[in-house]
Scaffold this motif. Structure first.
Motif, PDB file in Angstrom:
ATOM      1  N   VAL A   1       0.844  -1.186   0.000  1.00  0.00           N
ATOM      2  CA  VAL A   1       0.000   0.000   0.000  1.00  0.00           C
ATOM      3  C   VAL A   1       0.883   1.240   0.000  1.00  0.00           C
ATOM      4  O   VAL A   1       1.900   1.292   0.689  1.00  0.00           O
ATOM      5  CB  VAL A   1      -0.968   0.013   1.216  1.00  0.00           C
ATOM      6  CG1 VAL A   1      -0.214  -0.003   2.529  1.00  0.00           C
ATOM      7  CG2 VAL A   1      -1.917   1.193   1.153  1.00  0.00           C
ATOM      8  N   ALA A   2       0.518   2.217  -0.812  1.00  0.00           N
ATOM      9  CA  ALA A   2       1.192   3.514  -0.836  1.00  0.00           C
ATOM     10  C   ALA A   2       0.321   4.478  -0.046  1.00  0.00           C
ATOM     11  O   ALA A   2      -0.788   4.811  -0.480  1.00  0.00           O
ATOM     12  CB  ALA A   2       1.394   4.001  -2.268  1.00  0.00           C
ATOM     13  N   ARG A   3       0.818   4.893   1.112  1.00  0.00           N
ATOM     14  CA  ARG A   3       0.016   5.695   2.043  1.00  0.00           C
ATOM     15  C   ARG A   3      -0.148   7.122   1.539  1.00  0.00           C
ATOM     16  O   ARG A   3       0.820   7.761   1.131  1.00  0.00           O
ATOM     17  CB  ARG A   3       0.721   5.714   3.406  1.00  0.00           C
ATOM     18  CG  ARG A   3      -0.086   6.336   4.515  1.00  0.00           C
ATOM     19  CD  ARG A   3      -1.092   5.341   5.082  1.00  0.00           C
ATOM     20  NE  ARG A   3      -1.766   5.903   6.254  1.00  0.00           N
ATOM     21  CZ  ARG A   3      -2.902   6.566   6.208  1.00  0.00           C
ATOM     22  NH1 ARG A   3      -3.512   6.770   5.043  1.00  0.00           N
ATOM     23  NH2 ARG A   3      -3.468   7.010   7.307  1.00  0.00           N
ATOM     24  N   ALA A   4      -1.392   7.640   1.563  1.00  0.00           N
ATOM     25  CA  ALA A   4      -1.700   9.028   1.188  1.00  0.00           C
ATOM     26  C   ALA A   4      -0.969   9.416  -0.094  1.00  0.00           C
ATOM     27  O   ALA A   4      -0.244  10.393  -0.161  1.00  0.00           O
ATOM     28  CB  ALA A   4      -1.331   9.968   2.335  1.00  0.00           C
ATOM     29  N   ALA A   5      -1.192   8.642  -1.146  1.00  0.00           N
ATOM     30  CA  ALA A   5      -0.368   8.709  -2.352  1.00  0.00           C
ATOM     31  C   ALA A   5      -0.767   9.815  -3.314  1.00  0.00           C
ATOM     32  O   ALA A   5       0.092  10.431  -3.943  1.00  0.00           O
ATOM     33  CB  ALA A   5      -0.394   7.365  -3.075  1.00  0.00           C
TER      34      ALA A   5
END
Length: 296
Positions: A285-289
């Protein structure tokens, strides 16, 4: 407090080959301009291969907002390039399932989507990634990729969701259950499955599958329809569609920031409706992407 106001200038890029893209292009332009959104440029893309280069040019020009019109596949194939950018990703749901629009709470109505762009807010969301291929909403393995790979374009363009259901009934007899192995970093889980979904958002196939999935949670949900019979898969979809209390009993969920998925035999994976991977894979997962336009 951070200003979450959406920009009033944008570039519009519409996949004219999506289910209602060609008909919606001019109407969307009119609606956007009526609601005070200044279009710096507007492109109706006839060749799907031109979609991504057009979006990349708009990003290179540092457009404040880029409005993508199309189905879930068009959205997923272009959102990767918004990583690291301050440009807002906005959408017009013009496909068949429009799962990402439903996840955001926009719905599937063009006028409602334009209203979101005109009066909504910008919001940071996570993106899922399968072996580095980012996606906005959901991926699936099992019967869904088989349908996605073989469904005639004219059938889904003409009949929409009904076309998918008709085709699912036709190809289901070719399908076989598979052995699913999920390593969440703490434990290795093994089960028989007829379908497995990798969910960043709540919807897949136009249906809300995971109320617990959240675009801002920092986690990915892997949801498996367990068992070996297609009857169980059909019941799972039916129970989910009609929000029966028993729907949670037909699936098992695993979640985390990094999960390893293996299957026997190997399974094709559709990412936001487009075939683009095959097990084994690593999901992250790429956080706050990226910034997206969401209802206020």
């Amino acid at each position: 407090m951070t200003d979450d106001t959406l920009p009033k200038q944008a570039i519009l890029v519409v996949n004219a080959m999506s289910r209602s893209g060609a008909d919606a292009f001019e109407h969307a332009r009119e609606l956007l301009e009526e609601r005070g959104v200044e279009l710096l440029a507007a492109h109706a893309i006839e060749n799907p291969d031109d979609m991504l280069p057009t979006v990349r040019k708009a990003l290179a020009a540092k457009a404040p907002m880029i409005i993508i019109g199309g189905g879930d596949g068009s959205l997923s194939s272009t959102i990767d390039d918004f990583l690291g950018s301050e440009t807002v990703f906005a959408l017009l749901p013009l496909g068949t399932a429009n799962s990402f629009a439903k996840t955001l709470g926009i719905g599937t109505d063009l006028q409602a989507a334009v209203e979101t762009i005109a009066t909504g807010r910008k919001m940071r969301i996570d993106l899922g990634a399968i072996d580095g291929d980012y996606f906005a909403n959901a991926a699936a393995m099992g019967l869904s990729p088989m349908i996605a790979e073989t469904v005639p374009h004219q059938l889904k363009r003409t009949l929409g969701m009904l076309g998918y259901i008709i085709w699912a009934a036709r190809v289901a007899f070719k399908f076989r259950p598979f052995r699913l192995v999920v390593d969440d970093g703490r434990r290795i889980h093994r089960t028989w499955a007829t379908e497995a979904r990798v969910l960043n958002g709540t919807h897949h196939g136009g249906i809300e599958l995971a109320e617990s999935a959240d675009l801002q949670s920092g986690e990915i949900v892997v949801q498996a329809v367990t068992g070996r019979g297609l009857g169980r898969l059909a019941w799972s979809w039916f129970a989910t569609l009609f929000k029966l209390r028993s729907r949670s009993q037909t699936v098992t969920e695993y979640r985390g920031t990094k999960l390893r998925i293996e299957t026997r035999p190997p399974q094709k994976i559709s990412i936001d409706g487009e075939l683009s991977a095959r097990t084994p894979v690593t999901v992250t997962v790429a956080r706050a992407a990226v910034w997206v336009a969401a209802p206020r």
